[in-house]
Design a protein around this motif. Structure first.
Motif, PDB file in Angstrom:
ATOM      1  N   PRO A 222       0.810  -1.222   0.000  1.00 17.60           N
ATOM      2  CA  PRO A 222       0.000   0.000   0.000  1.00 17.60           C
ATOM      3  C   PRO A 222       0.845   1.275   0.000  1.00 17.60           C
ATOM      4  N   LEU A 223       1.836   1.318   0.869  1.00 18.13           N
ATOM      5  CA  LEU A 223       2.685   2.505   0.954  1.00 18.13           C
ATOM      6  C   LEU A 223       3.547   2.650  -0.296  1.00 18.13           C
ATOM      7  N   VAL A 224       4.146   1.547  -0.735  1.00 21.15           N
ATOM      8  CA  VAL A 224       5.018   1.597  -1.909  1.00 21.15           C
ATOM      9  C   VAL A 224       4.226   2.041  -3.129  1.00 21.15           C
ATOM     10  N   PHE A 225       3.018   1.500  -3.301  1.00 18.19           N
ATOM     11  CA  PHE A 225       2.233   1.882  -4.472  1.00 18.19           C
ATOM     12  C   PHE A 225       1.858   3.357  -4.435  1.00 18.19           C
ATOM     13  N   SER A 229       2.895   5.838  -7.405  1.00 18.71           N
ATOM     14  CA  SER A 229       1.917   6.469  -8.288  1.00 18.71           C
ATOM     15  C   SER A 229       1.829   7.978  -8.089  1.00 18.71           C
ATOM     16  N   TYR A 230       1.754   8.398  -6.845  1.00 19.94           N
ATOM     17  CA  TYR A 230       1.486   9.812  -6.573  1.00 19.94           C
ATOM     18  C   TYR A 230       2.731  10.685  -6.625  1.00 19.94           C
ATOM     19  N   VAL A 231       3.883  10.105  -6.227  1.00 20.26           N
ATOM     20  CA  VAL A 231       5.114  10.908  -6.173  1.00 20.26           C
ATOM     21  C   VAL A 231       6.009  10.604  -7.367  1.00 20.26           C
ATOM     22  N   PHE A 236       0.423  13.617  -8.573  1.00 23.12           N
ATOM     23  CA  PHE A 236      -0.006  14.888  -7.987  1.00 23.12           C
ATOM     24  C   PHE A 236      -0.317  15.935  -9.056  1.00 23.12           C
ATOM     25  N   LEU A 237       0.221  15.770 -10.265  1.00 25.78           N
ATOM     26  CA  LEU A 237      -0.064  16.723 -11.334  1.00 25.78           C
ATOM     27  C   LEU A 237      -1.510  16.625 -11.826  1.00 25.78           C
ATOM     28  N   TYR A 245      -7.056   8.508  -6.937  1.00 29.31           N
ATOM     29  CA  TYR A 245      -6.756   7.238  -7.606  1.00 29.31           C
ATOM     30  C   TYR A 245      -5.610   6.502  -6.912  1.00 29.31           C
ATOM     31  N   ALA A 246      -4.554   7.223  -6.577  1.00 28.35           N
ATOM     32  CA  ALA A 246      -3.426   6.591  -5.890  1.00 28.35           C
ATOM     33  C   ALA A 246      -3.860   6.038  -4.542  1.00 28.35           C
TER      34      ALA A 246
END
Length: 294
Positions: A222-225, A229-231, A236-237, A245-246
């Motif tokens: 969960p944390l890795v995904f 995805s977000y970073v 974030f864009l 979604y992330a």
């Protein structure tokens, strides 16, 4: 070739994007809404599919049982459609007599909760297939809870080289976002049971892409995904949609882990009484005289 079941909300838009294709087949699973009627009105050939509960499931059945005059098949769900650029690229592939590849992976332009995503986690779908040279292999998943007529999310296996298109396939589900969570709750059931069965897990792992096989071994999913995805992939864009979604997919992976732990605990508790009973029996002292008859 479009597979449907009660898709009246999205079928017209899907078929409109296929207007330039010379043959459009809708494989419908006994829809109770106007899906089949709307497909016929749009000029598609409608073929009904009734699953018998066995393999092959719907996608493999389409590959082996439906006759078509075309060598190449574009396999879609009703919430997917090609961009004009993708349609032109696929036509060029199909008309090239020197083309040696037997399947193409299509990058997916994904919509989540009604919002288009341009960044973050992305997938490809092996949806453009040369007839007779691709197969959804039976990897023994029919015993999973909630498994239905459509194969779980794994790619068809090609008998030859695979390409990748430049243009994208659009995935735009018009149903409320709660249906996304309903589906992924069911998918997480599948994944949890798969992870508890080493043989099934190995079968599924073999059907995944190299990226999927690597991620299957990652701890703290969960944390890795979310960070991926977000970073890393700059979700974030996409603003709030990218965050939603992330986070939603991170929760999906958390669900899988939670359900695996529940299954493991259930197995341990089921095994415990037998072990405890055997130990208790061994510790009961023999009654007078019993030892002489042992």
């Amino acid at each position: 070739m479009v597979q449907t079941k009660n898709e009246e909300k999205g079928i017209a838009g899907c078929l409109a994007a296929l207007d330039d294709f010379d043959e459009v087949i809708v494989v419908d699973s006994n829809s109770t809404d106007r899906t089949a009627e709307l497909a016929k009105e749009a000029g598609a050939t409608v073929i009904n599919f009734t699953w018998n509960g066995k393999f092959p499931q719907k996608k493999q059945w389409q590959l082996t049982e439906i006759e078509t005059r075309n060598e190449w098949l574009l396999m879609l769900d009703a919430d997917e459609f090609p961009t004009p650029e993708l349609a032109r690229e696929l036509r060029a592939i199909a008309e090239d007599p020197a083309e040696s590849r037997v399947a193409f992976d299509l990058p997916v332009a994904y919509h989540f909760a009604g919002m288009g995503l341009r960044h973050g986690h992305s997938v490809v779908k092996r949806s453009f297939l040369r007839r007779g040279l691709n197969e959804f292999r039976n990897i023994d998943l029919l015993h999973l809870p909630g498994m239905g007529e459509v194969e779980a999310h794994y790619q068809p296996e090609p008998r030859g080289p695979v390409g990748r298109t430049t243009a994208k396939l659009v995935h735009h589900d018009l149903d409320p976002v709660r249906t996304w969570f309903d589906r992924h709750n069911r998918y997480s059931d599948w994944e949890a049971f798969i992870r508890m069965d080493p043989r099934t897990r190995e079968n599924v792992r073999g059907s995944k892409s190299s990226q999927g096989r690597r991620f299957d071994r990652v701890p703290l999913k969960p944390l890795v995904f979310f960070l991926y995805s977000y970073v890393l992939r700059r979700g974030f864009l996409d603003g709030r949609a990218g965050f939603d979604y992330a986070l939603a997919l991170s929760v999906y992976y958390w669900q899988i882990g939670l359900k695996v732990r529940e299954l493991q605990r259930g197995r341990a508790e089921a095994a415990a009484p037998a072990v405890s009973g055997a130990a208790a029996a061994a510790s009961v002292p023999a009654r007078s005289g019993e030892a002489d008859h042992a």
